[in-house]
Design an enzyme around this catalytic site. Sequence first.
Site, short mmCIF file in Angstrom:
data_model
loop_
_atom_site.label_atom_id
_atom_site.label_comp_id
_atom_site.label_asym_id
_atom_site.label_seq_id
_atom_site.Cartn_x
_atom_site.Cartn_y
_atom_site.Cartn_z
N LYS A 1 5.64 5.12 2.61
CA LYS A 1 5.73 4.30 3.83
C LYS A 1 6.76 3.19 3.70
O LYS A 1 7.45 2.86 4.65
CB LYS A 1 4.36 3.64 4.14
CG LYS A 1 3.30 4.63 4.57
CD LYS A 1 1.98 3.94 4.82
CE LYS A 1 1.30 3.45 3.57
NZ LYS A 1 0.86 4.47 2.63
N GLY B 1 -0.41 1.19 -11.93
CA GLY B 1 0.23 1.94 -13.01
C GLY B 1 -0.54 3.20 -13.39
O GLY B 1 -0.22 3.85 -14.38
N ARG B 2 -1.55 3.58 -12.58
CA ARG B 2 -2.32 4.79 -12.90
C ARG B 2 -1.54 6.03 -12.46
O ARG B 2 -0.83 6.01 -11.46
CB ARG B 2 -3.65 4.78 -12.13
CG ARG B 2 -4.63 3.77 -12.63
CD ARG B 2 -5.92 3.82 -11.82
NE ARG B 2 -5.72 3.37 -10.45
CZ ARG B 2 -6.69 3.32 -9.55
NH1 ARG B 2 -7.91 3.70 -9.85
NH2 ARG B 2 -6.45 2.88 -8.33
N ASP C 1 0.41 6.36 -0.60
CA ASP C 1 1.57 6.65 -1.46
C ASP C 1 2.46 7.75 -0.90
O ASP C 1 3.06 8.51 -1.64
CB ASP C 1 1.11 7.03 -2.89
CG ASP C 1 0.14 6.02 -3.44
OD1 ASP C 1 0.41 4.82 -3.32
OD2 ASP C 1 -0.92 6.43 -3.98
N GLN D 1 -2.17 2.05 2.61
CA GLN D 1 -3.02 3.15 2.15
C GLN D 1 -2.80 4.38 3.05
O GLN D 1 -1.70 4.57 3.53
CB GLN D 1 -4.50 2.76 2.11
CG GLN D 1 -4.84 1.73 1.04
CD GLN D 1 -4.61 0.30 1.47
OE1 GLN D 1 -5.04 -0.08 2.54
NE2 GLN D 1 -3.96 -0.48 0.65
N THR E 1 -10.96 3.04 0.84
CA THR E 1 -10.77 1.60 0.76
C THR E 1 -11.73 0.96 1.79
O THR E 1 -12.45 1.67 2.48
CB THR E 1 -9.29 1.21 0.97
OG1 THR E 1 -9.13 -0.18 0.65
CG2 THR E 1 -8.81 1.47 2.39
N GLY F 1 1.11 -0.82 -2.25
CA GLY F 1 2.31 -0.94 -3.08
C GLY F 1 3.44 -0.25 -2.35
O GLY F 1 3.47 0.97 -2.29
N HIS F 2 4.33 -1.02 -1.75
CA HIS F 2 5.43 -0.43 -0.98
C HIS F 2 6.74 -0.69 -1.71
O HIS F 2 7.11 -1.83 -1.94
CB HIS F 2 5.46 -1.02 0.44
CG HIS F 2 4.25 -0.63 1.24
ND1 HIS F 2 3.94 -1.17 2.47
CD2 HIS F 2 3.26 0.26 0.99
CE1 HIS F 2 2.82 -0.62 2.92
NE2 HIS F 2 2.40 0.24 2.03
N THR G 1 -8.48 -0.60 -6.92
CA THR G 1 -7.33 -1.26 -7.54
C THR G 1 -7.77 -2.53 -8.28
O THR G 1 -6.94 -3.17 -8.93
CB THR G 1 -6.29 -1.64 -6.47
OG1 THR G 1 -6.91 -2.50 -5.50
CG2 THR G 1 -5.72 -0.43 -5.77
N SER H 1 12.79 12.38 4.74
CA SER H 1 13.33 11.48 3.73
C SER H 1 13.64 12.30 2.49
O SER H 1 12.78 13.04 2.00
CB SER H 1 12.28 10.40 3.43
OG SER H 1 12.51 9.82 2.18
P1 IMP Z 1 -9.48 -0.59 -3.12
O1 IMP Z 1 -8.65 -0.54 -1.88
O2 IMP Z 1 -8.83 -1.39 -4.21
O3 IMP Z 1 -10.89 -1.00 -2.86
O4 IMP Z 1 -9.56 0.91 -3.70
C1 IMP Z 1 -10.31 1.93 -3.05
C2 IMP Z 1 -9.59 3.29 -3.15
O5 IMP Z 1 -8.38 3.24 -2.41
C3 IMP Z 1 -9.20 3.68 -4.57
O6 IMP Z 1 -9.29 5.09 -4.68
C4 IMP Z 1 -7.74 3.27 -4.66
O7 IMP Z 1 -7.02 4.03 -5.61
C5 IMP Z 1 -7.29 3.59 -3.25
N1 IMP Z 1 -6.14 2.79 -2.82
C6 IMP Z 1 -6.12 1.50 -2.46
N2 IMP Z 1 -4.88 1.12 -2.11
C7 IMP Z 1 -4.10 2.20 -2.25
C8 IMP Z 1 -2.70 2.45 -2.00
O8 IMP Z 1 -1.94 1.58 -1.56
N3 IMP Z 1 -2.28 3.71 -2.25
C9 IMP Z 1 -3.11 4.70 -2.68
N4 IMP Z 1 -4.41 4.52 -2.91
C10 IMP Z 1 -4.91 3.27 -2.70
#
Ligand code: IMP
Length: 468
Positions: free
Chosen positions: A56, A340-341, A53, A262, A277, A80-81, A168, A451
């Site tokens: 990117k 949405g967290r 986040d 990520q 992740t 999420g971009h 997620t 940026s």
């Molecule tokens: P997973 O990738 O869904 O298995 O989540 C594992 C961890 O990575 C969790 O803490 C998620 O919140 C975090 N995570 C996964 N994708 C993102 C992202 O795009 N941005 C920030 N955190 C992420």
Amino acid sequence: MLYKPTRVRRRLRGQSIPSPTAECLSKGGWILAAGGKAYEMANVTVIGAQWGDEGKGKLVDWLSNRADVVVRFQGGHNAGHTLVVGDQTYKLSLLPSGVVQGKLSIIGNGVVVDPWHLLSEIETLRGQGVAISPDLLVLADNACLILPIHRDLDQAREAAASNKIGTTGRGIGPAYEDKVGRRAVRVADLEDPEALAAKLDRLNAHHAPLRSGLGLPAMDVAALLAELQAMAPKILPYARPAWLLLDEVVKAGRRVLFEGAQGALLDVDHGTYPYVTSSNTVAGQAAAGSGLGPRGPGYVLGIVKAYTTRVGEGPFPTELHDEVGKHLGEVGREVGTVTGRSRRCGWFDAALVRQSVALNGISGIALTKLDVLDGLPQLRICTGYRLNGAEIGHMPAGLSAQSRLEPIYEEMEGWSETTQGARTWKTLPGNAVKYVRRIEELIGAPVALLSTSPQRDDTILMRDPFQS
Ligand code: IMP
């Protein structure tokens, strides 16, 4: 007949790059025609240098303009971009950000692909006027699929766990488990109904005890097979040997932009394990996750937020539970694009980013969201940690040590002026410049880009990664 380099370049100058011809490759046309001359290597890899986040999406979109090809190399639709272009906002999870600029976009073998999500994201973007066709979007035929059984498992495990990861819930971890366990369904399996049926039986044998242990209903193999077969004609037109196409474009001297998802501290090896992740998020993965190999990554641009955030569970030494943390969350609109967290917020942690610079071989950084600090009278930067009475400059590997770290802070004066929307270095307040310069010193990497808002054009260029 062998292709001459000029002819090859001419062939690649058009909007869509044709698939490699057997004639050209089998006769070694590229290499012979190049006469042993080194071809231009002008690739850039963009990775998140913190816990994701960092912004990117905007930077990749901005750099896409200078690239010929954009490649995703890991993760899936957990990313999420967000791209803001004029009054349009595009939200991408799985598609490479290059699609918005009409660049050839590749989903590499390192990505886990939910085919239902892929089709719906394509449709959403088409609804926003973005043209997406198999000429512009390529899906590696050796990428593994995320199936509904993976999402079920991810969500049921999180619901049952006393120590949640805070995933997620999109099935990312279970899909990578099946990939490494050598039982995953890959994109190419969609063209072979018999192989597909055998793979689903094999998956069922593995998943049945897991599902029953978690109280999930048995997998309906026949229904899943029918769904995948019905979907295959929509997915397969995008499927190609992506490694071969990339080999072709690189040999023709085209510029490749690798788009990480990520952040480095969520890397399955180098991150805050197990709160990570399930893929390698570091820049080195651009090589394996695309098939381009070690010649792939090129200039590594680390995207760094001017403070720190994290979604989900896990250690976070500089986390703030006070008014400043609330301010960063509100002004920075720190809410997850996918789930949405609310994101946890804290001071800039230079020790973590310094670690990231080393792990990724970062050449330069793009600093984002400096404007969120506007108006804060006093700022803090974490320069290292205290652990068991000693000072250390990095995040240790052990979870218990990670949770006992006490940040060592350096104080800096803030600025009252706004930096939002600044487009030149000269217009930045003096204290903002000092803050940026101090970050460069502490992390050991220069700022290449700054940026100053989500808008594409609110970007200050210090060094062009494609020219470095
Ligand atoms: P997973 O990738 O869904 O298995 O989540 C594992 C961890 O990575 C969790 O803490 C998620 O919140 C975090 N995570 C996964 N994708 C993102 C992202 O795009 N941005 C920030 N955190 C992420």
